[in-house]
Write a protein that holds these residues in place. Sequence first.
Motif, PDB file in Angstrom:
ATOM      1  N   ILE A   1      39.170  53.547  38.929  1.00 56.16           N
ATOM      2  CA  ILE A   1      39.132  53.653  37.465  1.00 56.16           C
ATOM      3  C   ILE A   1      39.504  52.316  36.833  1.00 56.16           C
ATOM      4  CG2 ILE A   1      40.283  54.696  35.459  1.00 56.16           C
ATOM      5  CD1 ILE A   1      40.479  57.299  37.232  1.00 56.16           C
ATOM      6  N   ASP A   2      40.598  51.722  37.303  1.00 53.98           N
ATOM      7  CA  ASP A   2      41.070  50.458  36.729  1.00 53.98           C
ATOM      8  C   ASP A   2      40.059  49.332  36.887  1.00 53.98           C
ATOM      9  OD1 ASP A   2      43.377  51.820  36.073  1.00 53.98           O
ATOM     10  OD2 ASP A   2      44.598  50.914  37.674  1.00 53.98           O
ATOM     11  N   GLU A   3      39.292  49.354  37.962  1.00 50.10           N
ATOM     12  CA  GLU A   3      38.297  48.302  38.211  1.00 50.10           C
ATOM     13  C   GLU A   3      36.914  48.668  37.661  1.00 50.10           C
ATOM     14  OE1 GLU A   3      38.953  45.353  39.241  1.00 50.10           O
ATOM     15  OE2 GLU A   3      40.960  45.609  40.082  1.00 50.10           O
ATOM     16  N   ASN A   4      36.829  49.766  36.900  1.00 48.94           N
ATOM     17  CA  ASN A   4      35.549  50.206  36.325  1.00 48.94           C
ATOM     18  C   ASN A   4      34.446  50.230  37.382  1.00 48.94           C
ATOM     19  OD1 ASN A   4      36.461  50.495  33.590  1.00 48.94           O
ATOM     20  ND2 ASN A   4      36.567  48.257  33.538  1.00 48.94           N
ATOM     21  N   ALA A   5      34.749  50.898  38.490  1.00 45.08           N
ATOM     22  CA  ALA A   5      33.871  50.847  39.646  1.00 45.08           C
ATOM     23  C   ALA A   5      32.618  51.709  39.528  1.00 45.08           C
ATOM     24  CB  ALA A   5      34.657  51.235  40.901  1.00 45.08           C
ATOM     25  N   PHE A   6      32.606  52.670  38.637  1.00 44.33           N
ATOM     26  CA  PHE A   6      31.460  53.569  38.563  1.00 44.33           C
ATOM     27  C   PHE A   6      30.970  53.725  37.136  1.00 44.33           C
ATOM     28  CE2 PHE A   6      34.000  55.192  42.176  1.00 44.33           C
ATOM     29  CZ  PHE A   6      33.106  54.870  43.177  1.00 44.33           C
ATOM     30  N   GLN A   7      29.690  54.073  37.027  1.00 43.13           N
ATOM     31  CA  GLN A   7      29.127  54.409  35.734  1.00 43.13           C
ATOM     32  C   GLN A   7      29.040  55.928  35.597  1.00 43.13           C
ATOM     33  OE1 GLN A   7      25.519  52.205  34.894  1.00 43.13           O
ATOM     34  NE2 GLN A   7      26.427  50.350  35.715  1.00 43.13           N
ATOM     35  N   CYS A   8      28.217  56.576  36.408  1.00 39.60           N
ATOM     36  CA  CYS A   8      28.058  58.026  36.241  1.00 39.60           C
ATOM     37  C   CYS A   8      29.091  58.827  37.024  1.00 39.60           C
ATOM     38  CB  CYS A   8      26.642  58.466  36.625  1.00 39.60           C
ATOM     39  SG  CYS A   8      26.352  58.652  38.393  1.00 39.60           S
ATOM     40  N   GLY A   9      29.586  58.289  38.139  1.00 41.21           N
ATOM     41  CA  GLY A   9      30.613  58.959  38.923  1.00 41.21           C
ATOM     42  C   GLY A   9      30.121  59.984  39.925  1.00 41.21           C
ATOM     43  N   TYR A  10      28.823  60.175  40.034  1.00 48.00           N
ATOM     44  CA  TYR A  10      28.297  61.188  40.957  1.00 48.00           C
ATOM     45  C   TYR A  10      28.732  60.913  42.395  1.00 48.00           C
ATOM     46  CZ  TYR A  10      25.047  64.803  42.540  1.00 48.00           C
ATOM     47  OH  TYR A  10      24.503  65.943  43.081  1.00 48.00           O
ATOM     48  N   CYS A  11      28.786  59.666  42.775  1.00 50.44           N
ATOM     49  CA  CYS A  11      29.126  59.281  44.142  1.00 50.44           C
ATOM     50  C   CYS A  11      30.623  59.064  44.348  1.00 50.44           C
ATOM     51  CB  CYS A  11      28.396  57.993  44.506  1.00 50.44           C
ATOM     52  SG  CYS A  11      28.866  56.583  43.450  1.00 50.44           S
TER      53      CYS A  11
ATOM     54  N   CYS B   1      23.871  53.466  40.577  1.00 53.52           N
ATOM     55  CA  CYS B   1      23.884  52.973  39.198  1.00 53.52           C
ATOM     56  C   CYS B   1      24.866  51.844  38.934  1.00 53.52           C
ATOM     57  CB  CYS B   1      24.126  54.122  38.222  1.00 53.52           C
ATOM     58  SG  CYS B   1      25.708  54.937  38.381  1.00 53.52           S
ATOM     59  N   THR B   2      25.547  51.350  39.931  1.00 59.08           N
ATOM     60  CA  THR B   2      26.458  50.233  39.687  1.00 59.08           C
ATOM     61  C   THR B   2      26.416  49.291  40.876  1.00 59.08           C
ATOM     62  OG1 THR B   2      28.675  49.678  38.880  1.00 59.08           O
ATOM     63  CG2 THR B   2      28.568  51.214  40.681  1.00 59.08           C
ATOM     64  N   GLY B   3      26.891  48.096  40.690  1.00 59.58           N
ATOM     65  CA  GLY B   3      26.962  47.143  41.791  1.00 59.58           C
ATOM     66  C   GLY B   3      28.142  47.461  42.687  1.00 59.58           C
ATOM     67  N   TYR B   4      28.098  46.962  43.880  1.00 55.11           N
ATOM     68  CA  TYR B   4      29.156  47.260  44.840  1.00 55.11           C
ATOM     69  C   TYR B   4      30.355  46.327  44.706  1.00 55.11           C
ATOM     70  CZ  TYR B   4      25.986  50.551  46.941  1.00 55.11           C
ATOM     71  OH  TYR B   4      25.167  51.621  47.145  1.00 55.11           O
ATOM     72  N   ALA B   5      30.229  45.261  43.945  1.00 53.21           N
ATOM     73  CA  ALA B   5      31.348  44.316  43.795  1.00 53.21           C
ATOM     74  C   ALA B   5      32.567  45.002  43.194  1.00 53.21           C
ATOM     75  CB  ALA B   5      30.930  43.119  42.944  1.00 53.21           C
ATOM     76  N   SER B   6      32.371  45.818  42.185  1.00 53.15           N
ATOM     77  CA  SER B   6      33.516  46.494  41.558  1.00 53.15           C
ATOM     78  C   SER B   6      34.125  47.550  42.478  1.00 53.15           C
ATOM     79  CB  SER B   6      33.109  47.124  40.221  1.00 53.15           C
ATOM     80  OG  SER B   6      32.077  48.072  40.414  1.00 53.15           O
ATOM     81  N   ILE B   7      33.315  48.153  43.322  1.00 49.41           N
ATOM     82  CA  ILE B   7      33.834  49.139  44.278  1.00 49.41           C
ATOM     83  C   ILE B   7      34.667  48.426  45.341  1.00 49.41           C
ATOM     84  CG2 ILE B   7      33.202  50.849  46.031  1.00 49.41           C
ATOM     85  CD1 ILE B   7      30.683  51.439  44.259  1.00 49.41           C
ATOM     86  N   LEU B   8      34.184  47.314  45.853  1.00 51.88           N
ATOM     87  CA  LEU B   8      34.954  46.551  46.832  1.00 51.88           C
ATOM     88  C   LEU B   8      36.232  46.008  46.194  1.00 51.88           C
ATOM     89  CD1 LEU B   8      35.319  45.417  49.621  1.00 51.88           C
ATOM     90  CD2 LEU B   8      33.948  43.430  48.927  1.00 51.88           C
ATOM     91  N   ARG B   9      36.141  45.513  44.980  1.00 44.03           N
ATOM     92  CA  ARG B   9      37.331  45.021  44.262  1.00 44.03           C
ATOM     93  C   ARG B   9      38.364  46.137  44.136  1.00 44.03           C
ATOM     94  NH1 ARG B   9      34.706  42.891  40.265  1.00 44.03           N
ATOM     95  NH2 ARG B   9      34.957  44.649  38.866  1.00 44.03           N
TER      96      ARG B   9
END
Length: 171
Positions: A92-102, A136-144
């Motif tokens: 959440i803090d890193e804004n890792a997702f847009q829709c959140g389905y995954c 729907c989002t890049g993986y950089a924010s998920i890795l971060r």
Amino acid sequence: MSPPRFRLNGCDRALSGSPDRSLLDILREDHGLMAAKPGCRIGRCGACTVLMDGRPVTACLVMGYRLEGAEILTADCAEAGPEVAVVRAALIDENAFQCGYCASGFVLALASLLGRAPEAGEAEIRAALSGNLCRCTGYASILRAALTAQDRLRAARGSAGAARPHATRPG
């Protein structure tokens, strides 16, 4: 023959209905647990990831007859453990997702890794997350977020004091 017995989010359960249904369908239809999402239904997208005996599995590929004695944990569980809460907050803090389905699949895959390998390197983190797709989002924010969660868990455990610098931390 008696139906398979298993633990689901800390509660003892017995399979009701046909044992040839997928765990994904059992969770959603029989128990009203919606965090595991139907995606590809062939085990490639990770949207239906749950923990089975502490390891991430795609619930669409686990059949009911395989549940005997298993411990199943879904992202629906409020008491899923400290790793799950920290990973959720970091995403959440890193804004890792847009829709959140995954999101629940990523949360459980990462929480499982950090629970069993708290000092995992970036390559191990990438490998652990490789079974989860986000459309729907890049993986950089998920890795971060994964690295942030790792730092927060390390600090909470007091194992390394300050957060370790990540030379290749995506920005």
